[in-house]
Design a protein around this motif. Structure first.
Motif, PDB file in Angstrom:
ATOM      1  N   SER A 135       0.910  -1.174   0.080  1.00 22.05           N
ATOM      2  CA  SER A 135       0.074   0.087  -0.043  1.00 22.05           C
ATOM      3  C   SER A 135       1.006   1.397   0.010  1.00 22.05           C
ATOM      4  N   ASN A 154      -7.585   0.900   6.617  1.00 18.24           N
ATOM      5  CA  ASN A 154      -6.893  -0.195   7.372  1.00 18.24           C
ATOM      6  C   ASN A 154      -7.829  -0.886   8.404  1.00 18.24           C
ATOM      7  N   CYS A 193      -4.971  -3.832  -1.261  1.00 24.15           N
ATOM      8  CA  CYS A 193      -3.578  -3.935  -1.223  1.00 24.15           C
ATOM      9  C   CYS A 193      -3.177  -4.743  -0.021  1.00 24.15           C
TER      10      CYS A 193
HETATM   11  P1  ATR Z   1       2.834  -6.045   2.437  1.00 27.31           P
HETATM   12  O1  ATR Z   1       4.219  -5.572   2.721  1.00 27.31           O
HETATM   13  O2  ATR Z   1       2.716  -7.186   1.620  1.00 27.31           O
HETATM   14  O3  ATR Z   1       1.699  -4.997   2.065  1.00 27.31           O
HETATM   15  P2  ATR Z   1       2.100  -6.045   5.255  1.00 27.31           P
HETATM   16  O4  ATR Z   1       3.211  -4.963   5.447  1.00 27.31           O
HETATM   17  O5  ATR Z   1       2.280  -7.181   6.155  1.00 27.31           O
HETATM   18  O6  ATR Z   1       2.561  -6.657   3.790  1.00 27.31           O
HETATM   19  O7  ATR Z   1       0.570  -5.397   5.422  1.00 27.31           O
HETATM   20  C1  ATR Z   1      -0.262  -6.476   5.137  1.00 27.31           C
HETATM   21  C2  ATR Z   1      -1.715  -5.467   4.860  1.00 27.31           C
HETATM   22  O8  ATR Z   1      -2.942  -6.303   4.844  1.00 27.31           O
HETATM   23  C3  ATR Z   1      -1.974  -4.768   6.238  1.00 27.31           C
HETATM   24  O9  ATR Z   1      -2.607  -3.455   5.695  1.00 27.31           O
HETATM   25  C4  ATR Z   1      -2.784  -5.581   7.089  1.00 27.31           C
HETATM   26  O10 ATR Z   1      -3.685  -5.012   7.990  1.00 27.31           O
HETATM   27  P3  ATR Z   1      -3.257  -4.530   9.335  1.00 27.31           P
HETATM   28  O11 ATR Z   1      -2.369  -3.566   9.317  1.00 27.31           O
HETATM   29  O12 ATR Z   1      -4.422  -4.170  10.495  1.00 27.31           O
HETATM   30  O13 ATR Z   1      -2.549  -5.768   9.998  1.00 27.31           O
HETATM   31  C5  ATR Z   1      -3.644  -6.160   5.897  1.00 27.31           C
HETATM   32  N1  ATR Z   1      -4.284  -7.320   6.376  1.00 27.31           N
HETATM   33  C6  ATR Z   1      -3.716  -8.638   6.316  1.00 27.31           C
HETATM   34  N2  ATR Z   1      -4.875  -9.768   6.764  1.00 27.31           N
HETATM   35  C7  ATR Z   1      -5.973  -8.807   6.968  1.00 27.31           C
HETATM   36  C8  ATR Z   1      -7.156  -9.402   7.262  1.00 27.31           C
HETATM   37  N3  ATR Z   1      -7.568 -10.557   7.434  1.00 27.31           N
HETATM   38  N4  ATR Z   1      -8.265  -8.244   7.470  1.00 27.31           N
HETATM   39  C9  ATR Z   1      -8.093  -7.036   7.178  1.00 27.31           C
HETATM   40  N5  ATR Z   1      -6.744  -6.730   6.511  1.00 27.31           N
HETATM   41  C10 ATR Z   1      -5.657  -7.617   6.707  1.00 27.31           C
END
Ligand code: ATR
Length: 283
Positions: A135, A154, A193
């Motif tokens: 993102s 988020n 994202c």
């Molecule tokens: P990346 O580098 O691939 O973006 P990341 O930094 O771990 O990976 O980010 C994952 C994103 O997916 C985050 O915005 C995460 O939300 P949180 O910040 O609340 O953790 C989101 N995400 C992952 N699993 C989720 C779920 N089951 N429901 C909603 N958001 C989710």
């Protein structure tokens, strides 16, 4: 043919076994007649630094970085280009005579994918769902294209707030929770994202498409499956969709350009990716 002059490129991450990058790059090397090979290495966290030093020692020419090392790796790189510094994450590294240069091509990949499908960003409202590394990369790139505003939705609001804050001087960015429905209702373009919907959790979707306007373009960065539940629901409502394969290929194409100083055959890369993912045509 592999010989003593073969140049080595690779992917590092944890896990990497499901990656289709080796297939894509090796097909391109073969097509262009380049004496290069691309491998995938599953590197455990405690070995990350030794792996990087090993790449320097043996002259690996370049590598991609994937989950969960895109941020951690920034500390082990000699130079970060401006975009990687801004995003604070690296997905491409080039090794020039033992000096490692880090880049981030994710935002570029997403922007090219949007443009491929004629999406206009100028003056539009863009909603990014998720506030992680992907993102961040997309937000900073899209901010350059003069959107009217960017909503960052988020689950963990603090992360959305932090990203919106770091974008403030460039664009009108607003952090939102999933309950702030205007972020969905007003979106001209919405991009998932997060990893929600990714294999094996194929029956999950990050948000309800019925909230979106009829003209909204729905893009997913998840590419496995190619048609996520989100995109399936969006299509059923008649919305325009962009699957994650385009972004995957365009970010890889820029990595190739950084390493080889030439453009790769995009169509071949797309076809290789869709075939590897079991799909015969574009969304
Ligand atoms: P990346 O580098 O691939 O973006 P990341 O930094 O771990 O990976 O980010 C994952 C994103 O997916 C985050 O915005 C995460 O939300 P949180 O910040 O609340 O953790 C989101 N995400 C992952 N699993 C989720 C779920 N089951 N429901 C909603 N958001 C989710």
């Amino acid at each position: 043919m592999i010989d003593a002059k073969t140049k080595v490129y690779c992917l590092i991450g944890d896990p990497v076994e499901h990656s289709i990058s080796p297939l894509i790059f090796n097909n391109v090397f073969k097509y262009l007649g380049l004496n290069s090979i691309y491998l995938a290495f599953h590197v455990k966290p405690e070995n990350l630094e030794s792996a990087i030093n090993g790449f320097k020692a043996i002259g690996v020419k370049g590598f991609n970085v994937t989950i969960p090392y895109k941020v951690q790796i920034t500390r082990m790189i000699d130079y970060l280009d401006a975009q990687a510094q801004l995003i604070n994450a690296v997905n491409v590294v080039s090794n020039c005579n033992g000096v490692l240069r880090g880049y981030n091509t994710d935002g570029y990949g997403a922007l090219k994918a949007l443009k491929r499908f004629n999406a206009v960003i100028n003056g539009k409202t863009v909603t990014l769902v998720g506030a992680g590394g992907a993102s961040r990369a997309i937000a900073f790139t899209i901010a350059h294209e003069n959107p009217e505003k960017i909503y960052i939705v988020n689950r963990t609001l603090a992360r959305a707030e932090e990203l919106a804050h770091s974008l403030k001087s460039r664009v009108n960015a607003k952090p939102c929770s999933f309950n702030e429905l205007y972020a969905f209702k007003e979106a001209d373009i919405i991009i998932n994202c997060t990893s929600v919907g990714m294999y094996p959790n194929v029956n999950e979707s990050p948000f309800d498409c019925s909230l979106l306007k009829d003209e909204c373009i729905v893009m997913d960065i998840v590419y496995n499956p190619v048609e996520t539940k989100l995109l399936r629901e969006a299509k059923a409502l008649g919305l325009k969709t962009i699957d994650g394969v385009s972004m995957l290929i365009y970010q890889a194409a820029l990595a190739f350009r950084i390493w080889m100083n030439q453009d790769p055959p995009i169509d071949l890369m797309m076809a290789t990716a869709y075939r590897a993912l079991g799909v015969s045509s574009v969304s």
